[in-house]
Scaffold this motif. Structure first.
Motif, PDB file in Angstrom:
ATOM      1  N   LEU A  13       2.088  -3.974   3.688  1.00 14.85           N
ATOM      2  CA  LEU A  13       3.244  -3.109   3.863  1.00 14.85           C
ATOM      3  C   LEU A  13       2.828  -1.719   3.416  1.00 14.85           C
ATOM      4  CD1 LEU A  13       5.803  -5.566   2.256  1.00 14.85           C
ATOM      5  CD2 LEU A  13       5.158  -5.384   4.662  1.00 14.85           C
ATOM      6  N   ALA A  14       2.613  -0.818   4.365  1.00 18.25           N
ATOM      7  CA  ALA A  14       2.075   0.505   4.061  1.00 18.25           C
ATOM      8  C   ALA A  14       3.152   1.576   4.187  1.00 18.25           C
ATOM      9  CB  ALA A  14       0.915   0.818   5.004  1.00 18.25           C
ATOM     10  N   THR A  15       3.217   2.447   3.184  1.00 18.93           N
ATOM     11  CA  THR A  15       4.153   3.564   3.169  1.00 18.93           C
ATOM     12  C   THR A  15       3.477   4.781   2.553  1.00 18.93           C
ATOM     13  OG1 THR A  15       5.019   3.018   0.972  1.00 18.93           O
ATOM     14  CG2 THR A  15       6.156   2.029   2.855  1.00 18.93           C
ATOM     15  N   ASN A  16       4.186   5.923   2.605  1.00 13.70           N
ATOM     16  CA  ASN A  16       3.788   7.100   1.843  1.00 13.70           C
ATOM     17  C   ASN A  16       2.366   7.585   2.144  1.00 13.70           C
ATOM     18  OD1 ASN A  16       4.170   9.148  -0.015  1.00 13.70           O
ATOM     19  ND2 ASN A  16       3.506   7.917  -1.740  1.00 13.70           N
ATOM     20  N   TRP A  17       2.037   7.741   3.405  1.00 12.32           N
ATOM     21  CA  TRP A  17       0.746   8.287   3.845  1.00 12.32           C
ATOM     22  C   TRP A  17      -0.441   7.369   3.563  1.00 12.32           C
ATOM     23  CZ3 TRP A  17       0.922  12.486   6.939  1.00 12.32           C
ATOM     24  CH2 TRP A  17       2.079  13.260   6.889  1.00 12.32           C
ATOM     25  N   ALA A  18      -0.221   6.126   3.300  1.00  7.74           N
ATOM     26  CA  ALA A  18      -1.327   5.185   3.092  1.00  7.74           C
ATOM     27  C   ALA A  18      -2.061   4.970   4.418  1.00  7.74           C
ATOM     28  CB  ALA A  18      -0.808   3.853   2.565  1.00  7.74           C
ATOM     29  N   ALA A  50       0.867  -1.183   0.000  1.00  5.71           N
ATOM     30  CA  ALA A  50       0.000   0.000   0.000  1.00  5.71           C
ATOM     31  C   ALA A  50       0.900   1.228   0.000  1.00  5.71           C
ATOM     32  CB  ALA A  50      -0.906  -0.024   1.223  1.00  5.71           C
ATOM     33  N   ASN A  51       1.126   1.803  -1.183  1.00  5.56           N
ATOM     34  CA  ASN A  51       2.103   2.879  -1.285  1.00  5.56           C
ATOM     35  C   ASN A  51       1.543   4.167  -1.869  1.00  5.56           C
ATOM     36  OD1 ASN A  51       1.749   2.049  -3.877  1.00  5.56           O
ATOM     37  ND2 ASN A  51       3.838   1.320  -4.186  1.00  5.56           N
ATOM     38  N   GLN A  52       0.234   4.300  -1.884  1.00  5.56           N
ATOM     39  CA  GLN A  52      -0.416   5.519  -2.353  1.00  5.56           C
ATOM     40  C   GLN A  52      -1.078   6.207  -1.151  1.00  5.56           C
ATOM     41  OE1 GLN A  52      -0.651   6.405  -5.747  1.00  5.56           O
ATOM     42  NE2 GLN A  52       0.697   4.683  -6.203  1.00  5.56           N
ATOM     43  N   PRO A  53      -1.228   7.515  -1.191  1.00  8.29           N
ATOM     44  CA  PRO A  53      -1.942   8.192  -0.093  1.00  8.29           C
ATOM     45  C   PRO A  53      -3.455   7.989  -0.227  1.00  8.29           C
ATOM     46  CG  PRO A  53      -1.156   9.798  -1.685  1.00  8.29           C
ATOM     47  CD  PRO A  53      -0.648   8.459  -2.132  1.00  8.29           C
TER      48      PRO A  53
END
Length: 143
Positions: free
Chosen positions: A115-120, A96-99
């Motif tokens: 796996l969450a990044t970038n404001w997800a 999950a790499n999109q806001p």
């Protein structure tokens, strides 16, 4: 009575919402399952896993088109789609790499690694037989 009609009948007997109709097409049913009301209802364990498997024999490709994975084994997803349902012997690995808000529903023993990044923002709902692992970095959160 078709397998799909049996599933709808089982759900109606268990008190499914009024949006569920006996003459629904498979596509309409898939769309309803992905709504908050549909996801809340299937978390109660309905239809049963054996009935899901009968439905899957006939509609497995249609379910996958709607991001509903039934006994699908291990699947890696890139995070472009934000709403997933995993059923039975399915293990999702989602990046999950999109806001955006990512919704994952797990039933009948399904598993997910998110796996969450970038404001997800990640929301995982599951029944007692299912498990989830969520790792958040770079301002991502799990709700």
């Amino acid at each position: 009575m078709t397998t799909l009609q049996k599933a709808i009948h089982q759900c109606k007997l268990a008190g499914a919402c009024d949006l569920l109709r006996p003459n629904m097409s498979p596509t309409e049913l898939c769309q309803l399952l992905r709504t908050p009301q549909g996801e809340e209802f299937i978390l109660k364990g309905l239809p049963t896993l054996s009935l899901w498997r009968l439905i899957g024999e006939e509609y497995k490709d249609l379910l996958a088109q709607h991001h509903i994975y039934l006994d699908a084994g291990y699947i890696e997803l890139n995070g472009e789609t934000t709403r997933h349902i995993a059923i039975g012997a399915t293990h999702l690995r989602i990046t999950a790499n999109q806001p955006k808000l990512y919704n994952v529903t797990l039933i009948h023993g399904a598993k997910a690694d998110v796996l969450a990044t970038n404001w997800a923002v990640v929301s995982v709902e599951r029944d007692a037989q299912s498990t989830a692992y969520i790792a958040c970095t770079d301002n991502a959160i799990s709700i």
